[in-house]
Structure formats: C-alpha cells, structure tokens
Design a protein around this motif. Structure first.
Motif, short mmCIF file in Angstrom:
data_model
loop_
_atom_site.label_atom_id
_atom_site.label_comp_id
_atom_site.label_asym_id
_atom_site.label_seq_id
_atom_site.Cartn_x
_atom_site.Cartn_y
_atom_site.Cartn_z
N UNK A 52 27.52 35.54 47.96
CA UNK A 52 28.84 36.21 47.98
C UNK A 52 29.05 36.92 46.66
N UNK A 53 29.51 38.17 46.74
CA UNK A 53 29.80 38.93 45.52
C UNK A 53 31.30 39.19 45.46
N UNK A 54 31.92 38.87 44.31
CA UNK A 54 33.37 39.05 44.21
C UNK A 54 33.79 40.52 44.28
N UNK A 55 34.96 40.74 44.83
CA UNK A 55 35.60 42.06 44.84
C UNK A 55 36.90 41.87 44.06
N UNK A 56 37.09 42.72 43.06
CA UNK A 56 38.11 42.44 42.05
C UNK A 56 39.18 43.54 42.00
N UNK A 57 40.40 43.11 41.71
CA UNK A 57 41.49 44.07 41.46
C UNK A 57 41.26 44.61 40.05
N UNK A 58 40.94 45.94 39.96
CA UNK A 58 40.56 46.50 38.66
C UNK A 58 41.73 46.48 37.67
N UNK A 59 42.95 46.39 38.20
CA UNK A 59 44.12 46.39 37.32
C UNK A 59 44.31 45.05 36.64
N UNK A 60 44.20 43.96 37.39
CA UNK A 60 44.54 42.66 36.79
C UNK A 60 43.39 41.64 36.84
N UNK A 61 42.24 42.05 37.38
CA UNK A 61 41.07 41.16 37.38
C UNK A 61 41.14 40.06 38.42
N UNK A 62 42.15 40.12 39.30
CA UNK A 62 42.27 39.05 40.31
C UNK A 62 41.22 39.23 41.42
N UNK A 63 40.89 38.07 42.03
CA UNK A 63 39.90 38.08 43.13
C UNK A 63 40.57 38.61 44.41
N UNK A 64 40.07 39.76 44.90
CA UNK A 64 40.62 40.31 46.15
C UNK A 64 39.90 39.74 47.37
N UNK A 65 38.65 39.38 47.13
CA UNK A 65 37.86 38.84 48.23
C UNK A 65 36.40 38.78 47.81
#
Ligand SMILES: Nc1nc2c(ncn2[C@@H]2O[C@H](COP(=O)(O)O[C@H]3[C@@H](O)[C@H](n4cnc5c(=O)[nH]c(N)nc54)O[C@@H]3COP(=O)(O)O)[C@@H](O)[C@H]2O)c(=O)[nH]1
Length: 637
Positions: free
Chosen positions: A405-418
C-alpha cells in the motif's frame, strides 16, 4: 399252354383265383361295400381267418406307405422353405422366368431394384428390364442357358420402371423342367453400380479420415502432424540442396480474453476468419498450419524466403488491420510473429519451431502486434518468461500474491487521504516481483480477471482490518483492468463487497487508465455510471498520456484525475510538461474533479503542484509502497 410252361404256376397277368377272391374282398372292404363283401363271404370260398390276416398285412403296408408319404411331405416342405429363403431372404434381386423370359415370380429386392410391384413385374419379360441395346445379348444368353443349364451375362445394363439405368451382371440357372417347353430359370440381378457407389463412399470415408488425421477440423488447415511432416521434408530438402527455409510462428494477442468475453463460438469464428485472411497472403507453395488454440505456423521454402520472411510477416500483421465482424461484434485483434531461419537458427525441425516460438514471445514482450527474427540472446530471456507463465497459473491457488500500500497525502496539511493497493507476487524462486514483470503476462494467460477480484477483496478486507485495529484509512484506491469492468454483474459485485466489509462506498476508489476509457466498451461505460450512482469513486490513472477528447472526459462519470508520473518527474525540467500538469489541474478544477499527482519525489514538485492548485499527491517523498503492517505502524494515532 406251351410245353415249357409249368401248369402249377399261374400266368403272369391272370390273378390267382383264390387270391383274387381275397383281393376282391379287400377292395370291397376298402370301398366300404359290405353287400359285395357279404356276397363274397356267401360264396363260402373265403376263409375268415385268412381274410383277417390278409387285411392285417394290407393295413401294415398302408401304414408304411403313409409314413413314407409323410416323410416325403416333410422333405418337400423343407425344400420349399429353403427355396423361399434362397429366393426371398437373400439380399439379392431374383426373378423366376420361363423359357421365353416371361417373369413368373420376383422377390422383394427385385421389386425394389426395378421400382415395380410384384403384380406388374410378373407380367414383364426379362428383356424389358434391360436397355434395348443389350436385348439381343440377353436373348442369346437365354438360348444358351436352355442348352447348358446356366449362363452369366456381364456388363449388361438394366433399366428400372422409372427410367434409371444401372450396370451389372445377370446370372441364370435352370430351376425346373428337363423338357425344354417347361423349363424355368432363376435369374439373379447383381447391381454393380450400387457396389461401385458403396466402394466410392468407402473411398471417400477413407479420404476424409486421412484428411482429419492431418488437418485441423476448425480451419481445415494442416495440423501439427502434417506441419511436422512438411517441416521434416523441407529441412531434408534444404539440407540436400544447400537451400534455406523460414518458419514463422504466429500467435494472436489476448485471444483468451476474446474467448472469455464473447464465448468459444465467437473465438472459433474469429480463428476461421484469421486463417482465411492469412492464407490469402501466402503462395500456394507456402504452408500455413494451425498448431494450437490461437497459434499458426507458416513455412516458406522458396529460394528467397529468408528475405521474403520479413515481408510476409508484415503482410500477415496487416490482415489484422480491419476489424473482424463476428456476429454482432466488431473485434479488433492483433498478432505477434516470431521468425527462425534454416540453417542459421537451427537445422532440426524442433529447434526451428522452438526458436520461432521464442522470437514470437519476444515480439509480444515488446508490445505485441509486431514480428521479431530470432537471435541467440533471446533464448534465455524467453525461457524465463515461459517459466513465469507456468508459475502464474497456480500463483493465486498457492497464495503467492500480496498487496502493498502506498499512501496518498493531502499536499496542504500532510494528512493521509488514503492508500493505493499495489499488487506484488512472491515468486517461489525469484522473490518479490513488481507488477511490471507479470501484469501483461497475467492478462495474456487469462488470469488477470481472477487476480483482480482477489485484489479488490483483499483491499476491502484490509481497510476493515485496519479499522478494527484502530486505524481509519479514509479510502483505498484499486487498479482495475478492462476485463473486470466488463464482467456482467460488476456493480452488484462491488456493492456486495462493500456490504460484506461494512465499508462506505466512498471508501473505495477504482482506478481505470485513460487508454481503457478511450476504448469505451459499452458495458464498461454502463458500469462506470452504476459505480457513480453507488457512490464509489472512479479515478483516471496515467492521465495526460492518452489523447482523450476533453468533451468526452467531461461526460464521463469520474471523480479524480491522476497526473502521470512522467509529467510530475519533469517539473522544474521541462516547461512543456509543466504546462501539461497545469492544464490537467485546471481541467480538474473546472470539472469539479479531485486531481492527484503521482510520483512526487521532492519538495519542489510539491511547491509547484500546490501553487497550481493540486491538493493531493502520492510518491516516494511521502512513502514507498509498503506492507499493511507498516501502514498501521506508521499511521496509527
Ligand atoms: N491491474 C492492476 N495493476 C496494478 C496493480 N498493482 C499495481 N498495478 C500497476 O502496475 C504498475 C506498476 O506498479 P508498481 O510497480 O506497484 O508501481 C507503483 C509505485 O511503486 C510507483 N510509484 C509511486 N510513487 C513513485 C515515485 O515517487 N517514483 C517512482 N519512480 N515510482 C513511484 O508507481 C506505481 C503506481 O502507479 P499508478 O498505479 O499509476 O499510481 C502501475 O501502473 C500500477 O497501476 C493491480 O492490483 N492491478
């Protein structure tokens, strides 16, 4: 009375007087004439005891005569039965004719042969059953038969009541009548044309069997047996005359998918059409054989075949240009071709075939729809490929697949999107293999649909497992292949999956490539709409690499555009690619779609992407594809 006569011996025709009385008494008794008997007894010349004895002897004689008569009757009945059997039961047309040829009797086979009922046949003359030209010969034969007792007339032509003429033989044998006026003949008519027809049918059956043994029943092309034969002959001819020979191994690309999707009937029809088109490109002296499901081999044996092989391969590839109309479907198919040459690539038939096969695999691995000449270096690589194909078939059953699994990240806040689920194969000897090594092969072998289902199931199960372990991963992105999107009840299947793992539809994001969308098969499109209605997200992977019309993209029920890694890679290096990234982000925004950039490896790229309005990213900068355990360890709060 003469001197020589004995006075005591009664003359021959004069009844003995005493005996005469007894004979008279016997005759009276036989007739039941008791008056006469009484008169004879009244004459007193009859001794009653002698009469009784005479009667007893007479009765015994009568019984013997009766027994002989009965026996004669049995014999005659047996003879009649035999005659009947010989005449009626034997499958041979027989007639009984008189001395002039008038038909007196005919069996059922004769009726059938001459298309005449018994009552009509009986009034015919044998002469009318043969053609006029042969009647004189028949009359001569009848005459001779009367003298000799039997005759055979060969090569005579009979005619039936319906005018049909057939050649045969007439066998005649005297049946009864020593006297010429009473003579009867039994005639057997042998229909040689029927025999010839039977022989012809037999010959044709033999020919057919011979053909079937050496030809493929579907395409009627030579089969492997005949190909081996021709290959062996070709090799020995080339050897004797220092000649050359070319072997072309042709394999259809993704034929299994067509078979699975449209059924074997359509597959068969396609193969027949392919065979016909290819045959049209070859010379009469070339051999085109079908050696397996979708495998064909071409042998070229003429002097310039080494030079011609490439041109022939090109022409064969071109026959796949126009689509194949199979029933209601228009199918677009391609093929890959491998070429080996005698003597350069082998001097044995088996070697030539194997090397052409290897070259064909090389053509496939270079993107299909192409041909390749064999080179010695190919051999090792292809053997490895073949091993992979073999191992792939049982990999699912042996539980050799796993998901990273590779993380997908919110580029603004670094949160895990999925996370994106990425398939790996734990090969027993070669270790962990990335999809690039086996996805195309899996598709070729036809196991990708099954593997895809496993990926979907495992990804959903993993999301539920993380949740049970206290980690809320908002969604999992799963790559699809066209095959899956065309499964009959795909949307129902996805709905069931979500229910089984108690996942919200938005927890699943299905990635389809731009190329898949370009082909827009009807059922796939319908499924995309179904998924959209269900609330499951659809992402267009590798976006920017295809040539989708923007109008078409706007009409598709999609949720996300994924900018291809190649463009992200060139941020800061290639202004053209930067423009593409900018355009995709703008397009996404105007269509209200999420845009995610893949292959994000450095902060400059993040800066450019966020500046242009891209909010989501995936790449080594944020994390490589890892196991489910590592995702849990990294992101567990
Ligand atoms: N039909 C299916 N296709 C699948 C499945 N799993 C994977 N794939 C497809 O295989 C292709 C290769 O995938 P993989 O080797 O796993 O590579 C992925 C990442 O490792 C790689 N990646 C991600 N970030 C970076 C990066 O920063 N640099 C870099 N050089 N590579 C990176 O990209 C691949 C993910 O690509 P994508 O799917 O386009 O987001 C790949 O095309 C997969 O789609 C499967 O289960 N089914």
């Amino acid at each position: 009375m003469t001197g020589s006569e004995d006075p005591n011996v009664p003359a021959q025709d004069e009844p003995e007087p005493e005996r005469d009385i007894y004979v008279q008494a016997q005759q009276a008794l036989e007739r039941g004439d008791f008056n006469r008997l009484g008169r004879l007894l009244g004459q007193g010349e009859i001794d009653l005891a002698t009469l009784t004895e005479e009667l007893r002897v007479y009765q015994a004689e009568l019984e013997v005569q009766n027994a002989e008569l009965r026996e004669a009757q049995v014999v005659s009945e047996r003879m009649a039965l035999r005659y009947n059997t010989l005449f009626s039961a034997m499958p041979l047309a027989q007639l009984v004719v008189d001395r002039n040829g008038l038909v007196l009797d005919a069996n059922a086979f004769a009726e059938q042969l001459f298309s005449l009922e018994h009552r009509y046949l009986r009034h015919h003359f044998l002469q009318r059953l043969v053609i006029p030209l042969d009647r004189e010969r028949l009359a001569e034969a009848l005459n001779r038969a009367r003298e000799t007792g039997s005759q055979v007339v060969e090569g005579i032509h009979f005619q039936t009541d319906s005018g049909e003429v057939f050649g045969g033989e007439l066998h005649m044998a005297r049946l009864v009548g020593d006297d010429d006026t009473q003579v009867q003949f039994v005639c057997a008519v042998v229909d040689l044309s029927k025999l010839l027809r039977q022989q012809e049918a037999l010959r044709r059956s033999e020919e057919k069997l011979e053909f079937l043994a050496h030809h493929d029943t579907l395409t009627h092309l030579p089969n492997r047996t005949l190909l081996n034969d021709r290959l062996a002959q070709g090799v020995s001819r080339a050897h004797r005359h220092h000649g050359v020979m070319a072997v072309l191994f042709v394999d259809l690309d993704r034929f299994k998918i067509i078979n699975d999707r449209f059924g074997h009937g359509a597959g068969d029809e396609l193969l027949r059409e392919v065979a016909e088109r290819m045959q049209g490109q070859l010379r009469d002296s070339d051999t085109l054989a079908r050696v397996g499901g979708d495998e064909f081999v071409v042998l070229l044996e003429d002097a310039d075949c080494a030079r011609r092989a490439g041109r022939v391969a090109n022409r064969l590839l071109q026959v796949f240009g126009p689509p194949f109309q199979i029933g209601k479907e228009r199918l677009q198919v391609s093929a890959s071709i491998g070429i080996s040459l005698y003597p350069a690539d082998g001097t044995e038939p088996d070697t030539l075939l194997r090397h052409a096969d290897i070259a064909m695999y090389e053509a496939k691995s270079r993107g299909r729809n192409d041909f390749q000449f064999f080179h010695a270096e190919m051999a090792s690589g292809v053997v490895e490929q073949l091993e992979l194909v073999h191992a792939l078939r049982g990999a699912l059953r042996r539980h050799e697949f796993l998901l990273y699994f590779q993380p997908q990240i919110d580029l603004g806040n670094g949160r895990l999107l999925g996370v994106e689920a990425l398939l790996r194969w734990h090969h027993p000897r070669q270790g962990l293999l990335a999809p690039a090594r086996f996805i195309t092969l899996a598709e070729e072998v036809g196991v990708l649909g099954e593997v895809g289902s496993w990926v979907l199931e495992t990804a959903c199960a993993q999301l539920a497992a993380w949740r049970n372990n206290g980690l809320e991963v908002p969604r999992v992105a799963v790559n699809l292949v066209l095959q899956q999107l065309e499964q009959a009840h795909f949307v129902d299947y996805i709905e069931g999956l979500l229910q089984r793992y108690q996942l919200a539809p938005a927890a699943l994001l299905l990635e389809v490539t731009e190329a898949m969308l370009m082909r827009q098969p009807e059922r796939a499109l319908a499924h995309l709409h179904g998924l959209h209605r269900l609330g499951v997200g659809v992402s267009v992977d590798d976006f920017g690499t295809g040539y989708s019309s923007l109008g078409r993209i706007a009409r598709l029920p999609i949720d996300q555009l994924k900018i291809d890694r190649s463009f992200v890679d060139d941020i800061g290096r290639d202004s053209g690619d930067e423009t593409t990234v900018r355009t995709i982000i703008g397009l996404g925004r105007s269509l209200g779609l999420e845009v995610i950039a893949e292959g994000v490896e450095c902060s400059d790229q993040v800066e450019f992407l966020t500046r242009e309005g891209c909010r989501a990213g995936q790449g080594f900068l944020y994390g490589r594809p890892v196991s489910a355990r590592e995702i849990l360890d990294t992101y567990h709060p």
